[in-house]
Design an enzyme around this catalytic site. Structure first.
Site, short mmCIF file in Angstrom:
data_model
loop_
_atom_site.label_atom_id
_atom_site.label_comp_id
_atom_site.label_asym_id
_atom_site.label_seq_id
_atom_site.Cartn_x
_atom_site.Cartn_y
_atom_site.Cartn_z
CD GLU A 24 -3.29 -0.25 2.10
OE1 GLU A 24 -2.88 0.10 3.22
OE2 GLU A 24 -4.49 -0.43 1.86
CG HIS B 165 9.03 -29.47 -0.61
ND1 HIS B 165 9.63 -30.68 -0.93
CD2 HIS B 165 9.73 -28.95 0.42
CE1 HIS B 165 10.65 -30.87 -0.10
NE2 HIS B 165 10.72 -29.84 0.73
CE LYS C 215 -12.43 1.19 0.98
NZ LYS C 215 -11.90 2.22 1.86
O1 PA5 Z 1 -3.51 1.23 5.79
C1 PA5 Z 1 -4.65 1.66 5.69
O2 PA5 Z 1 -4.92 2.82 6.01
C2 PA5 Z 1 -5.80 0.77 5.25
O3 PA5 Z 1 -5.38 -0.47 4.86
C3 PA5 Z 1 -6.80 0.62 6.37
O4 PA5 Z 1 -6.14 0.12 7.50
C4 PA5 Z 1 -7.98 -0.28 6.03
O5 PA5 Z 1 -8.54 0.08 4.80
C5 PA5 Z 1 -9.03 -0.21 7.10
O6 PA5 Z 1 -9.54 1.08 7.22
P1 PA5 Z 1 -10.36 1.57 8.47
O7 PA5 Z 1 -9.53 1.38 9.68
O8 PA5 Z 1 -10.67 3.00 8.21
O9 PA5 Z 1 -11.63 0.73 8.56
#
Ligand code: PA5
Length: 447
Positions: A289, A310, A424
């Site tokens: 990310e 393996h 989303k």
């Molecule tokens: O790193 C990030 O910000 C995302 O991966 C969030 O952790 C994830 O989308 C969850 O979001 P939230 O805590 O707002 O529900």
């Protein structure tokens, strides 16, 4: 206390040491930019000095909440997705006895997870299990509006209220969310849940040392003080004032950056301690990310050895030469087991009888590293003295710092995740969520 060690010498056959060291000034500048908040995404740098800013009062408050809940439950369900659950799972799965959930008479509540998928069977199977368990819920969402955890929370909140009554359920639910906004905060206030705040300037994937990780881990019986202490020590070790050669975060970031520039596109995090499986899941989110944007970035993958030798071992040895292998090596296992001698030696193993199982594992590790390097896969080795909260605190902070530096060396903002919104938007359009009427029409014309 010892610190984790990093060895990048098995990269030099692929990019010269001088090229990596030539990046030292830029790597140190990147570390400085993180500390001085002068780089991209500088409103999300609360994690940089987070470990050293956690007070004893913060920890005591979390420990008090945990002690209160622990007395009444056999399980705690962590509801969250991405950064809201992976840090907890990484620590809990690494440090829990592998077969803990099958053992009767556990000292601490087992941690279960929900809200990280939308599997109907998963949720049904979980609620069925919880029918027979005393449990608490820690619901975590920074935005407070993420669909997956919201669905799981709606279902489990109802389940718990039906099971123990609304009043008792209220004391068994902890909400961790934004200080000021979001649907989860509104619900928590209305229902009177204990709440903890995810700081504005800490993104989900950098949040394991906030209440996001600390609260569920404390309920699960883990030593959160040691976790934080490990991170504090690593905060010092990886400070920009530490010379490049002694700064593991700068070395790691520079080595993988030069490998990327030389054409390596995939980094595999490999372990020979399969308990580290979820640590790798956490690492994949952190790096994927943070770096995968603007058409750039190393793709983070992971393998559990020797099992995956393996299966994936074939590709790593002889497939496309796009790979970097980063191995986490644990010096000392927690327990001891010796290979027994067999009179007839039918399996031919007497040559290793009397040796510890771990000594064989270590030879598998060394042999694999050398074979993969010979096959064209550069190796970065990270060595941890043992698996405990203290060293995981070091390791996780090390990876966070190195990720920030790598992101800056790559030229991206390592603290946003604009790409996560695309699915989303489509899902909401397909579900005909109010406010998505135009998108609904458009997407339906495509299917
Ligand atoms: O790193 C990030 O910000 C995302 O991966 C969030 O952790 C994830 O989308 C969850 O979001 P939230 O805590 O707002 O529900």
């Amino acid at each position: 206390m010892e610190a984790l060690k990093i060895d990048i010498s098995k990269v030099y056959g692929f990019v010269p040491k001088t090229d990596i060291y030539n990046l030292s000034a830029k790597a140190t500048e990147s570390a400085q930019a993180l500390e001085k908040k002068t780089g991209k995404g500088n409103d999300f740098l609360g994690w940089v000095h987070l470990p050293s800013s956690i007070s004893d009062t913060d920890i005591k408050d979390i420990e008090k909440t945990a002690a209160k809940i622990k007395k009444h439950v056999d399980a705690v369900v962590v509801i969250g997705i991405g950064g809201s659950y992976l840090g907890t799972r990484a620590v809990a799965e690494t440090l829990s006895p592998t077969f803990m959930h099958l053992k009767p008479g556990r000292k601490n509540p087992v941690i279960l997870y929900a809200g990280h998928n939308i599997g109907e069977d998963y949720l049904n199977e979980l609620t069925e299990l919880l029918n027979d368990m005393k449990y608490a819920i820690v619901v975590i969402s920074k935005s407070g509006t993420t669909t997956e955890p919201a669905i799981a929370f709606r279902i489990l909140k109802k389940h718990l209220e039906k099971k123990v009554g609304k009043e008792a359920a209220k004391d068994l639910i902890v909400a961790i969310t934004d200080a000021k906004k979001g649907a989860l905060l509104t619900t928590a206030r209305q229902e009177g849940y204990k709440t903890y705040v995810i700081p504005d300037d800490v993104g989900g994937r950098y949040s394991v040392l906030t209440p996001v990780g600390l609260v569920p881990l404390a309920i699960g019986g883990f030593d959160i003080r040691a976790l934080v202490k490990g991170a504090i020590d690593m905060e010092k070790i990886t400070a920009s004032s530490t010379g490049f050669e002694n700064n593991p975060a700068c070395l790691y970031a520079a080595a993988r950056t030069m490998l990327y520039r030389s054409g390596k596109r995939i980094e595999i995090l490999a372990n020979f301690e399969n308990k580290l499986h979820y640590l790798a899941e956490w690492w994949k989110q952190l790096y994927g990310e943070s770096e995968g944007k603007e058409g750039k970035g190393i793709f983070p993958a992971s393998v559990d050895f020797s099992a995956d030798l393996h299966s994936m071992g074939q590709y790593i040895q002889e497939g496309e030469r796009l790979l970097i292998e980063t191995m986490i090596s644990v010096t000392q296992p927690a327990t001891k087991l010796v290979i027994p001698k067999e009179k007839n030696d039918l399996d031919g193993l007497n040559y290793i009888a009397g040796k510890r199982v771990d000594s064989v594992n270590k030879m598998a590790e060394l042999g694999t590293m050398l074979a993969h390097v010979d096959g064209g896969v550069p190796n970065i080795r990270i060595e941890l003295p043992k698996l405990n909260e203290y060293y995981l605190g070091q390791l996780m902070y090390f990876f966070e710092k190195a990720c920030g530096i790598s992101g800056y060396l790559l030229g991206v903002n390592p603290f946003d995740q604009p790409g996560v919104e695309a699915y989303k938007k489509n899902m909401f359009a397909l579900l005909e969520k109010p406010g998505f009427e135009e998108e609904s029409k458009k997407i339906k014309s495509r299917i």
